[in-house]
Design a protein around this motif. Structure first.
Motif, PDB file in Angstrom:
ATOM      1  N   ASP A  89      48.959  35.268  46.964  1.00 22.94           N
ATOM      2  CA  ASP A  89      47.953  35.967  47.796  1.00 22.94           C
ATOM      3  C   ASP A  89      46.572  36.038  47.200  1.00 22.94           C
ATOM      4  OD1 ASP A  89      50.001  35.884  49.795  1.00 22.94           O
ATOM      5  OD2 ASP A  89      50.478  38.028  49.351  1.00 22.94           O
ATOM      6  N   ASN A  92      44.966  32.716  46.887  1.00 23.95           N
ATOM      7  CA  ASN A  92      44.297  32.038  48.158  1.00 23.95           C
ATOM      8  C   ASN A  92      43.175  32.734  48.500  1.00 23.95           C
ATOM      9  OD1 ASN A  92      46.667  30.354  48.511  1.00 23.95           O
ATOM     10  ND2 ASN A  92      48.167  31.636  49.595  1.00 23.95           N
ATOM     11  N   GLU A  93      43.128  34.131  48.260  1.00 25.77           N
ATOM     12  CA  GLU A  93      41.800  34.801  48.656  1.00 25.77           C
ATOM     13  C   GLU A  93      40.861  34.240  47.881  1.00 25.77           C
ATOM     14  OE1 GLU A  93      39.416  37.098  50.784  1.00 25.77           O
ATOM     15  OE2 GLU A  93      41.579  36.910  50.938  1.00 25.77           O
ATOM     16  N   LYS A  95      40.251  31.211  46.591  1.00 27.77           N
ATOM     17  CA  LYS A  95      40.158  29.833  47.225  1.00 27.77           C
ATOM     18  C   LYS A  95      39.348  30.036  48.328  1.00 27.77           C
ATOM     19  CE  LYS A  95      44.148  27.152  45.406  1.00 27.77           C
ATOM     20  NZ  LYS A  95      45.470  26.802  45.967  1.00 27.77           N
ATOM     21  N   ARG A  96      39.886  31.007  49.222  1.00 27.18           N
ATOM     22  CA  ARG A  96      38.939  30.871  50.486  1.00 27.18           C
ATOM     23  C   ARG A  96      37.567  31.428  50.436  1.00 27.18           C
ATOM     24  NH1 ARG A  96      42.194  34.905  52.777  1.00 27.18           N
ATOM     25  NH2 ARG A  96      44.109  33.715  52.516  1.00 27.18           N
ATOM     26  N   SER A  97      37.491  32.319  49.418  1.00 31.24           N
ATOM     27  CA  SER A  97      36.184  32.828  49.201  1.00 31.24           C
ATOM     28  C   SER A  97      35.122  31.656  48.537  1.00 31.24           C
ATOM     29  CB  SER A  97      35.985  34.044  48.160  1.00 31.24           C
ATOM     30  OG  SER A  97      36.566  33.630  46.977  1.00 31.24           O
ATOM     31  N   SER A  99      35.708  28.851  49.056  1.00 33.28           N
ATOM     32  CA  SER A  99      35.494  27.372  49.749  1.00 33.28           C
ATOM     33  C   SER A  99      34.313  27.044  50.491  1.00 33.28           C
ATOM     34  CB  SER A  99      36.699  27.474  50.953  1.00 33.28           C
ATOM     35  OG  SER A  99      36.343  28.519  51.794  1.00 33.28           O
ATOM     36  N   TYR A 100      34.035  25.628  50.648  1.00 34.80           N
ATOM     37  CA  TYR A 100      32.878  25.278  51.243  1.00 34.80           C
ATOM     38  C   TYR A 100      33.033  25.157  52.622  1.00 34.80           C
ATOM     39  CZ  TYR A 100      29.562  21.641  52.611  1.00 34.80           C
ATOM     40  OH  TYR A 100      28.473  21.116  53.255  1.00 34.80           O
ATOM     41  N   GLU A 101      32.080  25.851  53.475  1.00 33.94           N
ATOM     42  CA  GLU A 101      32.233  25.726  54.795  1.00 33.94           C
ATOM     43  C   GLU A 101      31.114  24.639  55.288  1.00 33.94           C
ATOM     44  OE1 GLU A 101      31.497  29.457  56.648  1.00 33.94           O
ATOM     45  OE2 GLU A 101      32.672  30.422  55.325  1.00 33.94           O
TER      46      GLU A 101
END
Length: 161
Positions: A89, A92-93, A95-97, A99-101
């Motif tokens: 978890d 994943n957090e 990675k999410r923070s 991540s490229y938008e």
């Protein structure tokens, strides 16, 4: 589903060619294709209707609740799994923070490009207006100098005698 391979399909094709004939074979295949398409559509519709009925009945909520309860039991009974889940978890957090938008960057760039295009349009309009004003001033100056020259040309000349 029926486990038909290439040899079976070839046998079916040869039998269909003999029974139906080469003239009507494309019509037969077209009809079979339509039938298969309708059957797939009906199966898809049936499946979506069943899923919708299950959602309305609350089956999904019950399965989520049961899954959540069993996950809680698994974490209590297996501390190693609980630790690995917590690590997953947090990973994943991260990675999410990080991540490229693509939407955010694209939107920002498109706004900058729109602003730059508007500045270019405004500057072009200003330069075109300045050129028109300059041409009008030159034309007026040329007309006034032509008018002055024609006035001096029509005036009587003095004789030197």
């Amino acid at each position: 589903m029926f486990d038909l391979g290439l040899p079976e399909l070839l046998v079916i094709g040869v039998v269909a060619l003999i029974v139906v004939g080469p003239k009507d074979l494309p019509v037969l295949f077209r009809s079979v294709g339509r039938f298969v398409g309708k059957a797939k559509g009906m199966a898809r519709e049936f499946s979506s209707a069943m899923n919708q009925a299950a959602d309305q009945a609350g089956v999904k909520d019950v399965t989520d609740t049961i899954k959540g309860a069993t996950d809680g039991l698994n974490k209590v009974s297996n501390p190693l799994k609980a630790a690995s889940d917590a690590f997953a978890d947090s990973a994943n957090e991260v990675k999410r923070s990080m991540s490229y938008e693509p939407g955010a960057e694209t939107t920002r760039l498109s706004k900058e490009r729109a602003e730059a295009a508007e500045k270019i349009r405004q500057k072009s309009a200003e330069m075109a207006q300045a050129r028109l004003d300059k041409e009008a001033a030159e034309k007026a100056a040329a007309e006034s100098s032509d008018a002055g020259a024609s006035d001096s040309g029509t005036a009587p000349k003095k004789d030197d005698a």
